[in-house]
Design a protein around this motif. Structure first.
Motif, PDB file in Angstrom:
ATOM      1  N   GLY A 194       0.817  -1.211   0.000  1.00 38.90           N
ATOM      2  CA  GLY A 194       0.000   0.000   0.000  1.00 38.90           C
ATOM      3  C   GLY A 194       0.849   1.258   0.000  1.00 38.90           C
ATOM      4  O   GLY A 194       0.604   2.201  -0.760  1.00 38.90           O
ATOM      5  N   ALA A 195       1.870   1.279   0.847  1.00 43.62           N
ATOM      6  CA  ALA A 195       2.764   2.437   0.906  1.00 43.62           C
ATOM      7  C   ALA A 195       3.506   2.625  -0.417  1.00 43.62           C
ATOM      8  O   ALA A 195       3.686   3.757  -0.893  1.00 43.62           O
ATOM      9  N   ALA A 196       3.936   1.515  -1.024  1.00 43.58           N
ATOM     10  CA  ALA A 196       4.662   1.606  -2.301  1.00 43.58           C
ATOM     11  C   ALA A 196       3.746   2.130  -3.407  1.00 43.58           C
ATOM     12  O   ALA A 196       4.149   2.978  -4.205  1.00 43.58           O
ATOM     13  N   TYR A 197       2.506   1.631  -3.465  1.00 45.81           N
ATOM     14  CA  TYR A 197       1.574   2.110  -4.490  1.00 45.81           C
ATOM     15  C   TYR A 197       1.252   3.594  -4.293  1.00 45.81           C
ATOM     16  O   TYR A 197       1.195   4.359  -5.258  1.00 45.81           O
ATOM     17  N   ILE A 198       1.038   4.006  -3.057  1.00 47.49           N
ATOM     18  CA  ILE A 198       0.750   5.422  -2.787  1.00 47.49           C
ATOM     19  C   ILE A 198       1.925   6.288  -3.210  1.00 47.49           C
ATOM     20  O   ILE A 198       1.757   7.328  -3.854  1.00 47.49           O
ATOM     21  N   THR A 258      13.937   0.422  -2.709  1.00 52.10           N
ATOM     22  CA  THR A 258      15.394   0.463  -2.770  1.00 52.10           C
ATOM     23  C   THR A 258      15.942   0.805  -4.154  1.00 52.10           C
ATOM     24  O   THR A 258      17.016   1.385  -4.260  1.00 52.10           O
ATOM     25  N   ARG A 259      15.220   0.454  -5.222  1.00 53.99           N
ATOM     26  CA  ARG A 259      15.763   0.650  -6.567  1.00 53.99           C
ATOM     27  C   ARG A 259      14.864   1.446  -7.501  1.00 53.99           C
ATOM     28  O   ARG A 259      15.324   1.903  -8.545  1.00 53.99           O
ATOM     29  N   GLY A 260      13.603   1.593  -7.175  1.00 54.34           N
ATOM     30  CA  GLY A 260      12.659   2.216  -8.111  1.00 54.34           C
ATOM     31  C   GLY A 260      12.576   3.722  -8.041  1.00 54.34           C
ATOM     32  O   GLY A 260      12.131   4.360  -8.987  1.00 54.34           O
ATOM     33  N   ARG A 261      12.992   4.293  -6.927  1.00 57.98           N
ATOM     34  CA  ARG A 261      12.870   5.738  -6.767  1.00 57.98           C
ATOM     35  C   ARG A 261      14.216   6.416  -6.972  1.00 57.98           C
ATOM     36  O   ARG A 261      15.237   5.910  -6.527  1.00 57.98           O
ATOM     37  N   LYS A 262      14.182   7.545  -7.628  1.00 55.87           N
ATOM     38  CA  LYS A 262      15.411   8.319  -7.788  1.00 55.87           C
ATOM     39  C   LYS A 262      15.590   9.193  -6.554  1.00 55.87           C
ATOM     40  O   LYS A 262      14.622   9.643  -5.945  1.00 55.87           O
ATOM     41  N   ALA A 283       3.587  -3.332 -11.517  1.00 54.30           N
ATOM     42  CA  ALA A 283       3.575  -4.794 -11.625  1.00 54.30           C
ATOM     43  C   ALA A 283       4.578  -5.419 -10.653  1.00 54.30           C
ATOM     44  O   ALA A 283       4.282  -6.446 -10.022  1.00 54.30           O
ATOM     45  N   ILE A 284       5.736  -4.814 -10.491  1.00 54.76           N
ATOM     46  CA  ILE A 284       6.756  -5.352  -9.590  1.00 54.76           C
ATOM     47  C   ILE A 284       6.288  -5.281  -8.138  1.00 54.76           C
ATOM     48  O   ILE A 284       6.514  -6.206  -7.355  1.00 54.76           O
ATOM     49  N   ILE A 285       5.616  -4.201  -7.769  1.00 53.16           N
ATOM     50  CA  ILE A 285       5.121  -4.055  -6.396  1.00 53.16           C
ATOM     51  C   ILE A 285       4.168  -5.192  -6.043  1.00 53.16           C
ATOM     52  O   ILE A 285       4.101  -5.614  -4.888  1.00 53.16           O
ATOM     53  N   ALA A 286       3.465  -5.730  -7.028  1.00 50.05           N
ATOM     54  CA  ALA A 286       2.497  -6.798  -6.778  1.00 50.05           C
ATOM     55  C   ALA A 286       3.157  -8.137  -6.427  1.00 50.05           C
ATOM     56  O   ALA A 286       2.470  -9.070  -6.028  1.00 50.05           O
ATOM     57  N   ILE A 287       4.481  -8.229  -6.527  1.00 49.56           N
ATOM     58  CA  ILE A 287       5.187  -9.489  -6.260  1.00 49.56           C
ATOM     59  C   ILE A 287       5.453  -9.605  -4.765  1.00 49.56           C
ATOM     60  O   ILE A 287       6.435  -9.073  -4.247  1.00 49.56           O
ATOM     61  N   ASN A 288       4.586 -10.284  -4.074  1.00 49.03           N
ATOM     62  CA  ASN A 288       4.717 -10.570  -2.641  1.00 49.03           C
ATOM     63  C   ASN A 288       5.391  -9.443  -1.873  1.00 49.03           C
ATOM     64  O   ASN A 288       5.131  -8.279  -2.096  1.00 49.03           O
ATOM     65  N   ILE A 289       6.247  -9.775  -0.940  1.00 49.86           N
ATOM     66  CA  ILE A 289       6.900  -8.764  -0.103  1.00 49.86           C
ATOM     67  C   ILE A 289       8.153  -8.211  -0.789  1.00 49.86           C
ATOM     68  O   ILE A 289       8.613  -7.122  -0.481  1.00 49.86           O
ATOM     69  N   VAL A 290       8.675  -8.957  -1.752  1.00 49.81           N
ATOM     70  CA  VAL A 290       9.907  -8.558  -2.444  1.00 49.81           C
ATOM     71  C   VAL A 290       9.677  -7.333  -3.337  1.00 49.81           C
ATOM     72  O   VAL A 290      10.536  -6.458  -3.427  1.00 49.81           O
ATOM     73  N   GLY A 291       8.531  -7.246  -3.977  1.00 50.48           N
ATOM     74  CA  GLY A 291       8.250  -6.148  -4.904  1.00 50.48           C
ATOM     75  C   GLY A 291       8.294  -4.775  -4.261  1.00 50.48           C
ATOM     76  O   GLY A 291       9.011  -3.884  -4.746  1.00 50.48           O
ATOM     77  N   PRO A 292       7.552  -4.558  -3.166  1.00 49.50           N
ATOM     78  CA  PRO A 292       7.613  -3.233  -2.535  1.00 49.50           C
ATOM     79  C   PRO A 292       9.001  -2.872  -2.021  1.00 49.50           C
ATOM     80  O   PRO A 292       9.436  -1.728  -2.144  1.00 49.50           O
ATOM     81  N   ILE A 300       2.107   6.482  -7.023  1.00 49.01           N
ATOM     82  CA  ILE A 300       1.062   7.339  -7.596  1.00 49.01           C
ATOM     83  C   ILE A 300       1.412   8.810  -7.413  1.00 49.01           C
ATOM     84  O   ILE A 300       1.239   9.620  -8.326  1.00 49.01           O
ATOM     85  N   ARG A 301       1.893   9.168  -6.244  1.00 42.27           N
ATOM     86  CA  ARG A 301       2.186  10.567  -5.932  1.00 42.27           C
ATOM     87  C   ARG A 301       3.498  11.074  -6.525  1.00 42.27           C
ATOM     88  O   ARG A 301       3.664  12.269  -6.738  1.00 42.27           O
ATOM     89  N   ARG A 302       4.424  10.187  -6.785  1.00 41.79           N
ATOM     90  CA  ARG A 302       5.753  10.571  -7.273  1.00 41.79           C
ATOM     91  C   ARG A 302       5.683  10.911  -8.767  1.00 41.79           C
ATOM     92  O   ARG A 302       5.136  10.157  -9.555  1.00 41.79           O
ATOM     93  N   PRO A 303       6.276  12.040  -9.181  1.00 39.95           N
ATOM     94  CA  PRO A 303       6.321  12.367 -10.609  1.00 39.95           C
ATOM     95  C   PRO A 303       7.098  11.299 -11.386  1.00 39.95           C
ATOM     96  O   PRO A 303       8.036  10.688 -10.864  1.00 39.95           O
ATOM     97  N   ALA A 304       6.708  11.086 -12.621  1.00 39.12           N
ATOM     98  CA  ALA A 304       7.317  10.041 -13.449  1.00 39.12           C
ATOM     99  C   ALA A 304       8.817  10.233 -13.608  1.00 39.12           C
ATOM    100  O   ALA A 304       9.552   9.254 -13.712  1.00 39.12           O
ATOM    101  N   ASP A 305       9.271  11.482 -13.609  1.00 38.08           N
ATOM    102  CA  ASP A 305      10.712  11.705 -13.771  1.00 38.08           C
ATOM    103  C   ASP A 305      11.509  11.364 -12.508  1.00 38.08           C
ATOM    104  O   ASP A 305      12.732  11.349 -12.529  1.00 38.08           O
ATOM    105  N   GLN A 306      10.843  11.058 -11.420  1.00 33.84           N
ATOM    106  CA  GLN A 306      11.506  10.658 -10.181  1.00 33.84           C
ATOM    107  C   GLN A 306      11.446   9.148  -9.948  1.00 33.84           C
ATOM    108  O   GLN A 306      11.723   8.667  -8.862  1.00 33.84           O
ATOM    109  N   VAL A 307      11.050   8.405 -11.001  1.00 29.24           N
ATOM    110  CA  VAL A 307      10.956   6.950 -10.924  1.00 29.24           C
ATOM    111  C   VAL A 307      11.932   6.358 -11.939  1.00 29.24           C
ATOM    112  O   VAL A 307      12.009   6.816 -13.075  1.00 29.24           O
ATOM    113  N   ASN A 308      12.700   5.361 -11.513  1.00 27.23           N
ATOM    114  CA  ASN A 308      13.615   4.658 -12.419  1.00 27.23           C
ATOM    115  C   ASN A 308      12.813   3.684 -13.274  1.00 27.23           C
ATOM    116  O   ASN A 308      12.418   2.630 -12.799  1.00 27.23           O
ATOM    117  N   GLY A 309      12.562   4.027 -14.518  1.00 25.63           N
ATOM    118  CA  GLY A 309      11.762   3.185 -15.394  1.00 25.63           C
ATOM    119  C   GLY A 309      10.322   3.659 -15.430  1.00 25.63           C
ATOM    120  O   GLY A 309       9.983   4.716 -14.924  1.00 25.63           O
TER     121      GLY A 309
END
Length: 75
Positions: free
Chosen positions: A29-33, A66-70, A52-61, A36-45
């Motif tokens: 939930g925290a990762a999805y929020i 650790t790697r998805g946010r700039k 889709a990656i966040i949906a993978i059990n506990i490993v995704g969030p 959603i709130r983070r601008p696209a230019d602040q996300v790696n990819g």
């Protein structure tokens, strides 16, 4: 070996499953929020890929945090 049913678990095992499930839902939930709130230019990819990656059990969030946010500029 047959699969265990909920009724076959000890009370400690049930509590552990509930705790892990709660942590998993809270992290996702925290990762999805954040995504959603983070601008696209602040996300790696792409945001779609990270959703889709966040949906993978506990490993995704954890991977998203650790790697998805700039890092913000100046940090």
């Amino acid at each position: 070996m047959a699969k265990k049913k909920w009724a076959d678990l000890t009370s400690g095992q049930r509590k552990a499953m509930i705790a892990l499930g709660t942590v998993e839902v809270a992290l996702a939930g925290a990762a999805y929020i954040d995504l959603i709130r983070r601008p696209a230019d602040q996300v790696n990819g792409s945001k779609g890929k990270w959703a889709a990656i966040i949906a993978i059990n506990i490993v995704g969030p954890i991977t998203y945090f650790t790697r998805g946010r700039k890092a913000p500029l100046g940090a």
